[in-house]
Design an enzyme around this catalytic site. Structure first.
Site, short mmCIF file in Angstrom:
data_model
loop_
_atom_site.label_atom_id
_atom_site.label_comp_id
_atom_site.label_asym_id
_atom_site.label_seq_id
_atom_site.Cartn_x
_atom_site.Cartn_y
_atom_site.Cartn_z
N PRO A 258 0.61 -1.25 -0.10
CA PRO A 258 0.00 0.09 0.05
C PRO A 258 0.83 1.22 -0.04
O PRO A 258 1.98 1.33 0.44
CB PRO A 258 -0.68 -0.16 1.27
CG PRO A 258 -0.82 -1.43 1.72
CD PRO A 258 0.62 -2.15 1.16
N THR B 282 -1.50 4.10 -7.67
CA THR B 282 -2.93 4.98 -8.24
C THR B 282 -1.96 6.14 -9.09
O THR B 282 -2.45 6.57 -10.29
CB THR B 282 -3.41 5.65 -7.05
OG1 THR B 282 -4.03 4.47 -6.41
CG2 THR B 282 -4.58 6.38 -7.66
N GLU C 260 14.99 0.73 27.32
CA GLU C 260 15.45 1.24 26.10
C GLU C 260 16.97 1.46 25.95
O GLU C 260 17.44 1.06 24.93
CB GLU C 260 14.70 2.52 25.76
CG GLU C 260 13.17 2.57 25.68
CD GLU C 260 12.59 1.59 25.13
OE1 GLU C 260 13.22 1.23 23.83
OE2 GLU C 260 11.50 0.82 25.02
P1 ATP Z 1 -3.03 1.70 -2.10
O1 ATP Z 1 -2.37 0.26 -2.59
O2 ATP Z 1 -3.16 1.92 -0.71
O3 ATP Z 1 -4.21 2.08 -3.07
P2 ATP Z 1 -1.19 3.27 -3.72
O4 ATP Z 1 0.14 2.20 -4.07
O5 ATP Z 1 -2.11 3.35 -5.01
O6 ATP Z 1 -1.76 2.76 -2.36
P3 ATP Z 1 -0.97 5.90 -4.12
O7 ATP Z 1 -2.37 6.20 -3.82
O8 ATP Z 1 -0.54 6.20 -5.63
O9 ATP Z 1 -0.87 4.60 -3.58
O10 ATP Z 1 -0.02 6.86 -3.16
C1 ATP Z 1 -0.47 7.65 -2.11
C2 ATP Z 1 0.19 8.90 -2.09
O11 ATP Z 1 1.63 8.74 -1.48
C3 ATP Z 1 0.46 9.69 -3.13
O12 ATP Z 1 -0.86 10.57 -3.24
C4 ATP Z 1 1.56 10.43 -2.98
O13 ATP Z 1 1.33 11.56 -2.25
C5 ATP Z 1 2.37 9.50 -2.10
N1 ATP Z 1 3.15 8.67 -2.87
C6 ATP Z 1 3.37 7.33 -3.02
N2 ATP Z 1 4.18 7.00 -3.87
C7 ATP Z 1 4.90 8.00 -4.32
C8 ATP Z 1 6.18 8.26 -5.05
N3 ATP Z 1 6.70 7.11 -5.66
N4 ATP Z 1 6.63 9.36 -5.78
C9 ATP Z 1 5.74 10.35 -4.81
N5 ATP Z 1 4.87 10.34 -4.16
C10 ATP Z 1 4.42 9.00 -3.81
#
Ligand code: ATP
Length: 496
Positions: free
Chosen positions: A106, A111, A333
């Site tokens: 995640p 996305t 700790e």
């Molecule tokens: P999920 O599996 O939970 O749906 P996902 O893999 O689709 O998550 P995203 O929704 O694309 O993850 O990313 C969530 C947020 O994290 C993005 O809006 C961004 O702000 C940040 N983010 C994640 N990966 C990157 C990246 N490689 N570069 C820049 N920002 C990132």
């Protein structure tokens, strides 16, 4: 209008008719039937109408907005070029892809990648989540899949686009192995419809070319039918970012934020092994919030360091343990920290006895390089570090406490890693057929040996340890540099 108000008005009207000698029951039956039918149709198409993300054109995000993930980007770009340069690649006899599956933890940017892909091929973009397809009503999911593909074509035509990307997040909800789910007929019908729609896509004949991008954290539970060539035939792994990836993501998310001169993003990237892009975005945001809380105009390195603790452990708690408990936490700790520094010089980043989230106190380590392979020595040292808290409590107070239970779970996991990788005295074992008693004995042997080692080192440095504990009791927090400086001053502390 809410159902309750309509029902009330209708009931009052029926009573009125009945009082006037008119039998309104047949009329009521027709009304109820019409309502149920209407509700069913609404539910089957509501995924498209109500989804706030559905008309998102995904324009803003480009591949430059995504840090790290070079392998995933390259894989994706090649697949997208097949779509973009269809005429060119068709001369080579290459068939464009209909589906791309993004798999990974995640928050790693799946996305974002889908949106950037849509932007790259200048397509319309529709986003849905697998869970939005599933309803109690049989057949609704399949109807929604049909509606989804229909809407994708309509949205593309309306926006004068030749392509449409359909992004299905959590695709495992509808594409899990068929026949496994309790209400499996509804799930199976939904998946079958998705397969039918994907089989029907044609790069040659369709006026709107559709590319389905699925995303999942659980590729292991997908039905093999979805992965067969001609459907999702390119699987792109979106891993947690490595150190360079983390640095790139930190640069992206600090762009436009007022950073103080002492901010060292490289150092932050080093200290955030295991963080996803979403964690890093959250970290930058929390650092800015902490700076504001402190009444500062710029974000300093100390704000980032505290934000790391906050992202890992949670918000600071008001809970105040008693003085005696605080001392025990400090002993625990400092025990972890002493053994960490003993086996892995320069590894302690922070020691604190402030409660955060589930933890009463904690010691956070940093590592110079990301590690993906672990030797027996390394795992044994980690076990000693994990059990050093309990060992220190035993040395100082004569007995340990429940504070060590999480550490024991961690140590057991590490011991299992040694055993199942064939590195224990048992040699190579089959993890599915090893008798539980033998496994338990071996785990205890590995763990107890390391605990005894930790205890011996702590015994030897008991007096010095007490000095560090006193400092922590007074200051609640100590950074790695201060800790190391105190150890250096203690002449007889030698690292392993
Ligand atoms: P999920 O599996 O939970 O749906 P996902 O893999 O689709 O998550 P995203 O929704 O694309 O993850 O990313 C969530 C947020 O994290 C993005 O809006 C961004 O702000 C940040 N983010 C994640 N990966 C990157 C990246 N490689 N570069 C820049 N920002 C990132």
């Amino acid at each position: 209008m809410p159902f309750e108000i309509i029902a009330g008005v209708v009931l009052a009207f029926m009573i009125f008719l009945f009082a006037n000698g008119i039998n309104a029951l047949p009329l009521a039956a027709i009304g109820i039937l019409a309502y149920v039918l209407q509700n069913y149709t609404d539910k089957s198409s509501s995924i498209i109408k109500n989804s706030p993300k559905s008309t998102d054109t995904g324009k803003a995000i480009t591949f430059e907005d995504i840090g790290g993930q070079d392998t995933a980007k390259n894989e994706l770009l090649e697949a997208l070029d097949f779509i973009k340069d269809y005429d060119e690649i068709s001369k080579m006899g290459i068939r464009p892809l209909k589906g791309i599956l993004l798999t990974g933890a995640p928050g790693t940017g799946k996305t974002l990648l889908a949106k950037a892909a849509s932007n790259y091929i200048d397509s319309a973009f529709i986003s849905v989540s697998g869970s939005e397809f599933i309803e109690l009503y049989a057949g609704v999911g399949a109807q929604r899949v049909r509606q989804l593909f229909k809407t994708a074509r309509e949205v593309a035509r309306k926006n004068s686009k030749k392509h449409c990307v359909i992004f299905i997040d959590e695709i495992e909800v509808i594409a899990g192995v068929r026949g496994k789910n309790s209400s499996h007929l509804e799930y199976d019908q939904t998946l079958n419809q998705l397969l039918v729609e994907m089989d029907g896509l044609s790069a040659k004949d369709d006026d709107v070319k559709i590319l389905v991008i699925g995303a999942t954290n659980r590729p292991d539970i997908l039905d093999p039918a979805i992965l067969r060539p001609g459907r999702f035939d390119r699987i792109v792994r979106v891993d947690l970012p490595d150190k360079d990836g983390r640095l790139e993501i930190l640069k992206l998310h600090t762009k436009g934020k007022p950073l103080a001169e002492d901010v060292n993003l490289e150092q932050i990237a080093k200290e955030t092994f295991g963080f996803s892009g979403a964690h890093l975005e959250n970290l930058c945001n929390e650092a800015a919030i902490l700076a504001r809380r402190a009444g500062e105009k710029v974000i300093r390195q100390c704000h980032f360091m505290e934000a790391i603790d906050k992202v890992i452990m949670g918000e600071k708690l008001r809970r105040k343990p008693t003085k005696a408990e605080m001392r025990r936490i400090a002993v625990h700790e400092c025990g972890h920290a002493l053994i960490s520094e003993f086996f892995k010089p320069n590894s302690v980043s922070t020691i604190t006895i402030t409660s955060r989230g589930q933890a009463l106190g904690y010691m956070r380590q940093k590592q110079e390089e990301d590690i993906y392979l672990y030797t027996k020595n390394h795992l044994e040292a980690e076990i000693a570090i994990a059990l050093a808290g309990a060992a220190a409590e035993e040395v100082i107070f004569g007995e340990s406490s429940t504070g060590a239970s999480g550490d024991i779970d961690h140590a057991v996991d590490l011991a299992k890693k040694i055993i199942f990788s064939g590195m224990s005295e048992m040699g190579i074992v089959d993890k599915d057929s090893i008798p539980l008693k033998e496994l338990h004995q071996e785990i205890s042997k590995v763990i107890n040996a390391q605990k005894a080692k930790a205890k011996e080192i702590i015994e030897k440095h008991k007096d010095e340890l007490n000095l560090v504990i006193d400092y922590l009791m007074e200051n609640e927090k100590m950074d790695g540099e201060t800790f190391r400086k105190m150890l250096k001053d203690l002449k007889n502390f030698k690292v392993a």
